[in-house]
Design a protein around this motif. Structure first.
Motif, PDB file in Angstrom:
ATOM      1  N   LEU A 153       1.017  -1.201  -0.513  1.00  0.00           N
ATOM      2  CA  LEU A 153      -0.281   0.187   0.263  1.00  0.00           C
ATOM      3  C   LEU A 153       0.699   1.508  -0.201  1.00  0.00           C
ATOM      4  O   LEU A 153       0.297   2.473   0.302  1.00  0.00           O
TER       5      LEU A 153
ATOM      6  N   LEU B  62      -8.651   1.790   1.537  1.00  0.00           N
ATOM      7  CA  LEU B  62      -9.621   2.508   0.750  1.00  0.00           C
ATOM      8  C   LEU B  62      -9.746   3.597   0.152  1.00  0.00           C
ATOM      9  O   LEU B  62      -9.786   4.866  -1.115  1.00  0.00           O
ATOM     10  N   HIS B  63     -10.375   4.703   0.891  1.00  0.00           N
ATOM     11  CA  HIS B  63     -10.980   6.188   1.687  1.00  0.00           C
ATOM     12  C   HIS B  63      -9.336   6.810   1.455  1.00  0.00           C
ATOM     13  O   HIS B  63      -9.857   8.084   1.325  1.00  0.00           O
TER      14      HIS B  63
ATOM     15  N   ILE C 128      -6.253   5.797   0.993  1.00  0.00           N
ATOM     16  CA  ILE C 128      -5.153   6.080   0.188  1.00  0.00           C
ATOM     17  C   ILE C 128      -5.715   6.084  -1.202  1.00  0.00           C
ATOM     18  O   ILE C 128      -5.598   6.818  -2.456  1.00  0.00           O
ATOM     19  N   LEU C 129      -6.604   5.401  -1.937  1.00  0.00           N
ATOM     20  CA  LEU C 129      -6.501   4.911  -2.831  1.00  0.00           C
ATOM     21  C   LEU C 129      -7.539   5.881  -3.787  1.00  0.00           C
ATOM     22  O   LEU C 129      -7.315   7.082  -4.560  1.00  0.00           O
ATOM     23  N   LEU C 130      -8.513   6.655  -2.532  1.00  0.00           N
ATOM     24  CA  LEU C 130      -9.551   7.551  -3.858  1.00  0.00           C
ATOM     25  C   LEU C 130      -8.398   8.642  -3.957  1.00  0.00           C
ATOM     26  O   LEU C 130      -8.317   9.568  -4.568  1.00  0.00           O
TER      27      LEU C 130
ATOM     28  N   ALA D  60      -5.617   9.621  -4.618  1.00  0.00           N
ATOM     29  CA  ALA D  60      -4.627   8.977  -5.526  1.00  0.00           C
ATOM     30  C   ALA D  60      -5.479   9.081  -6.677  1.00  0.00           C
ATOM     31  O   ALA D  60      -4.611   9.729  -7.583  1.00  0.00           O
ATOM     32  N   LEU D  61      -6.074   8.139  -6.952  1.00  0.00           N
ATOM     33  CA  LEU D  61      -7.066   8.605  -7.771  1.00  0.00           C
ATOM     34  C   LEU D  61      -7.609  10.614  -8.819  1.00  0.00           C
ATOM     35  O   LEU D  61      -7.609  10.557  -9.959  1.00  0.00           O
TER      36      LEU D  61
ATOM     37  N   THR E 234      -4.385  11.989  -9.477  1.00  0.00           N
ATOM     38  CA  THR E 234      -4.490  11.179 -10.976  1.00  0.00           C
ATOM     39  C   THR E 234      -4.966  12.213 -12.076  1.00  0.00           C
ATOM     40  O   THR E 234      -4.652  12.618 -12.711  1.00  0.00           O
TER      41      THR E 234
ATOM     42  N   LYS F 220      -7.073   4.967 -15.792  1.00  0.00           N
ATOM     43  CA  LYS F 220      -7.687   4.894 -13.965  1.00  0.00           C
ATOM     44  C   LYS F 220      -9.189   5.265 -13.883  1.00  0.00           C
ATOM     45  O   LYS F 220      -9.247   4.939 -13.361  1.00  0.00           O
TER      46      LYS F 220
ATOM     47  N   LEU G 192     -10.480   1.543 -12.847  1.00  0.00           N
ATOM     48  CA  LEU G 192      -9.948   1.580 -11.649  1.00  0.00           C
ATOM     49  C   LEU G 192     -11.234   1.824 -10.737  1.00  0.00           C
ATOM     50  O   LEU G 192     -11.738   1.388  -9.737  1.00  0.00           O
TER      51      LEU G 192
ATOM     52  N   VAL H 232     -14.417   0.931  -7.233  1.00  0.00           N
ATOM     53  CA  VAL H 232     -14.548   0.850  -6.574  1.00  0.00           C
ATOM     54  C   VAL H 232     -16.183   1.042  -5.845  1.00  0.00           C
ATOM     55  O   VAL H 232     -15.952   0.536  -4.758  1.00  0.00           O
TER      56      VAL H 232
END
Length: 163
Positions: A34, A110-111, A113-115, A117-118, A121, A148, A151, A155
Protein backbone atom coordinates in the motif's frame (compact mmCIF):
# COMPACT_ATOMS: atom_id res chain seq x y z
CA UNK A 1 32.90 -9.06 19.32
CA UNK A 2 31.18 -5.72 18.70
CA UNK A 3 27.70 -4.86 19.91
CA UNK A 4 26.54 -4.75 16.30
CA UNK A 5 27.55 -8.39 15.76
CA UNK A 6 25.97 -9.44 19.08
CA UNK A 7 22.65 -7.95 17.98
CA UNK A 8 22.61 -10.00 14.77
CA UNK A 9 22.72 -13.24 16.76
CA UNK A 10 19.61 -12.24 18.76
CA UNK A 11 16.07 -12.94 17.57
CA UNK A 12 14.86 -10.07 15.37
CA UNK A 13 12.10 -9.11 17.82
CA UNK A 14 12.67 -11.11 21.01
CA UNK A 15 9.46 -9.90 22.69
CA UNK A 16 7.33 -11.62 20.03
CA UNK A 17 6.59 -15.31 19.73
CA UNK A 18 7.40 -17.01 16.43
CA UNK A 19 3.77 -17.01 15.25
CA UNK A 20 3.42 -13.32 16.13
CA UNK A 21 6.57 -12.53 14.18
CA UNK A 22 5.13 -14.35 11.15
CA UNK A 23 1.86 -12.40 11.41
CA UNK A 24 3.73 -9.10 11.81
CA UNK A 25 5.65 -9.97 8.63
CA UNK A 26 2.35 -10.51 6.77
CA UNK A 27 1.17 -7.03 7.76
CA UNK A 28 4.57 -5.48 6.96
CA UNK A 29 4.33 -6.83 3.43
CA UNK A 30 0.74 -5.62 3.16
CA UNK A 31 1.79 -2.14 4.31
CA UNK A 32 4.56 -2.11 1.72
CA UNK A 33 2.07 -3.03 -1.04
CA UNK A 34 0.00 0.00 0.00
CA UNK A 35 3.06 2.24 -0.01
CA UNK A 36 3.07 2.56 3.77
CA UNK A 37 6.02 2.40 6.13
CA UNK A 38 7.06 -0.95 7.54
CA UNK A 39 6.39 0.36 11.06
CA UNK A 40 2.67 0.69 10.21
CA UNK A 41 2.51 -3.02 9.40
CA UNK A 42 4.55 -3.88 12.48
CA UNK A 43 2.30 -1.90 14.83
CA UNK A 44 -0.90 -3.28 13.33
CA UNK A 45 0.49 -6.82 13.41
CA UNK A 46 1.51 -6.54 17.06
CA UNK A 47 -1.89 -5.13 18.03
CA UNK A 48 -3.68 -7.78 15.96
CA UNK A 49 -1.83 -10.54 17.83
CA UNK A 50 -2.12 -9.00 21.29
CA UNK A 51 -4.54 -10.47 23.82
CA UNK A 52 -5.03 -7.07 25.44
CA UNK A 53 -4.67 -3.44 24.38
CA UNK A 54 -1.13 -2.07 24.22
CA UNK A 55 0.29 1.37 24.96
CA UNK A 56 2.89 3.14 22.81
CA UNK A 57 5.59 2.09 25.29
CA UNK A 58 4.52 -1.55 24.94
CA UNK A 59 4.74 -1.30 21.16
CA UNK A 60 8.18 0.32 21.37
CA UNK A 61 9.43 -2.50 23.56
CA UNK A 62 7.89 -5.33 21.54
CA UNK A 63 8.87 -3.98 18.13
CA UNK A 64 12.12 -2.14 18.91
CA UNK A 65 10.72 0.98 17.24
CA UNK A 66 11.12 4.62 18.19
CA UNK A 67 8.33 6.44 19.98
CA UNK A 68 7.87 8.65 16.91
CA UNK A 69 7.43 5.65 14.60
CA UNK A 70 4.86 4.11 16.96
CA UNK A 71 2.92 7.36 17.35
CA UNK A 72 2.91 7.98 13.58
CA UNK A 73 1.76 4.42 12.89
CA UNK A 74 -1.04 4.53 15.48
CA UNK A 75 -2.29 7.87 14.14
CA UNK A 76 -2.45 6.54 10.59
CA UNK A 77 -4.05 3.27 11.66
CA UNK A 78 -6.69 5.19 13.65
CA UNK A 79 -7.54 7.23 10.53
CA UNK A 80 -7.98 3.97 8.61
CA UNK A 81 -10.25 2.61 11.34
CA UNK A 82 -7.81 -0.27 11.77
CA UNK A 83 -7.23 0.36 15.48
CA UNK A 84 -9.11 2.08 18.26
CA UNK A 85 -8.18 3.74 21.52
CA UNK A 86 -9.06 1.93 24.72
CA UNK A 87 -9.33 4.05 27.84
CA UNK A 88 -8.28 2.49 31.12
CA UNK A 89 -9.49 4.24 34.23
CA UNK A 90 -6.61 5.48 36.34
CA UNK A 91 -4.15 5.37 33.41
CA UNK A 92 -2.87 8.57 31.85
CA UNK A 93 -1.74 6.94 28.62
CA UNK A 94 -3.80 5.64 25.74
CA UNK A 95 -3.98 1.97 24.91
CA UNK A 96 -4.74 0.60 21.47
CA UNK A 97 -6.38 -2.50 20.12
CA UNK A 98 -6.71 -3.75 16.56
CA UNK A 99 -9.94 -3.85 14.63
CA UNK A 100 -9.84 -7.51 13.67
CA UNK A 101 -12.52 -7.14 10.98
CA UNK A 102 -10.10 -6.72 8.09
CA UNK A 103 -12.93 -5.46 5.86
CA UNK A 104 -13.05 -2.29 7.98
CA UNK A 105 -9.28 -1.91 7.64
CA UNK A 106 -9.50 -2.35 3.87
CA UNK A 107 -12.37 0.16 3.63
CA UNK A 108 -10.32 2.68 5.58
CA UNK A 109 -7.33 2.17 3.31
CA UNK A 110 -9.57 2.56 0.27
CA UNK A 111 -10.83 5.92 1.50
CA UNK A 112 -7.50 7.18 2.87
CA UNK A 113 -5.17 6.00 0.09
CA UNK A 114 -6.87 4.90 -3.14
CA UNK A 115 -9.57 7.55 -3.53
CA UNK A 116 -7.23 10.51 -2.90
CA UNK A 117 -4.68 8.95 -5.28
CA UNK A 118 -7.31 8.63 -8.01
CA UNK A 119 -8.32 12.26 -7.51
CA UNK A 120 -4.72 13.44 -7.75
CA UNK A 121 -4.21 11.28 -10.83
CA UNK A 122 -7.19 12.99 -12.50
CA UNK A 123 -5.72 16.41 -11.78
CA UNK A 124 -2.31 15.40 -13.11
CA UNK A 125 -3.79 13.89 -16.26
CA UNK A 126 -5.81 17.07 -16.83
CA UNK A 127 -2.60 19.06 -16.57
CA UNK A 128 -0.77 16.63 -18.88
CA UNK A 129 -3.59 16.96 -21.44
CA UNK A 130 -3.20 20.73 -21.49
CA UNK A 131 0.53 20.38 -22.08
CA UNK A 132 0.35 17.58 -24.67
CA UNK A 133 1.28 18.34 -28.23
CA UNK A 134 0.62 15.85 -30.97
CA UNK A 135 -1.61 12.83 -31.33
CA UNK A 136 0.87 10.33 -29.86
CA UNK A 137 1.06 12.19 -26.54
CA UNK A 138 -2.70 12.69 -26.42
CA UNK A 139 -3.28 8.99 -27.13
CA UNK A 140 -0.97 7.95 -24.32
CA UNK A 141 -2.70 10.29 -21.89
CA UNK A 142 -6.09 8.98 -23.03
CA UNK A 143 -4.94 5.41 -22.29
CA UNK A 144 -3.84 6.45 -18.80
CA UNK A 145 -7.16 8.18 -18.19
CA UNK A 146 -9.06 5.07 -19.36
CA UNK A 147 -7.04 2.89 -16.97
CA UNK A 148 -7.66 5.32 -14.11
CA UNK A 149 -11.39 5.43 -14.94
CA UNK A 150 -11.55 1.62 -15.06
CA UNK A 151 -9.96 1.42 -11.62
CA UNK A 152 -12.29 4.12 -10.28
CA UNK A 153 -15.30 2.25 -11.65
CA UNK A 154 -14.38 -0.70 -9.43
CA UNK A 155 -14.54 1.39 -6.25
CA UNK A 156 -18.34 1.11 -5.73
CA UNK A 157 -18.17 -2.68 -6.12
CA UNK A 158 -15.25 -2.91 -3.68
CA UNK A 159 -17.13 -0.67 -1.22
CA UNK A 160 -20.16 -2.95 -1.47
CA UNK A 161 -18.03 -6.04 -0.81
CA UNK A 162 -16.41 -4.34 2.19
CA UNK A 163 -19.80 -3.33 3.54
Amino acid sequence: MSKKNDRKSEAPLPALEAWELAVVEVFCRGAAMLGLRKSVGMVYGALYCADEPLAITDLQEKLLLSRGACVEATQLLRRFGAIRVVIRLGERKDFFEAETDLKKFAAGALHEILLPALEKTSLRLDHASKLARGNAAKTKIAKLRAAKDALASLVPAVEKILG
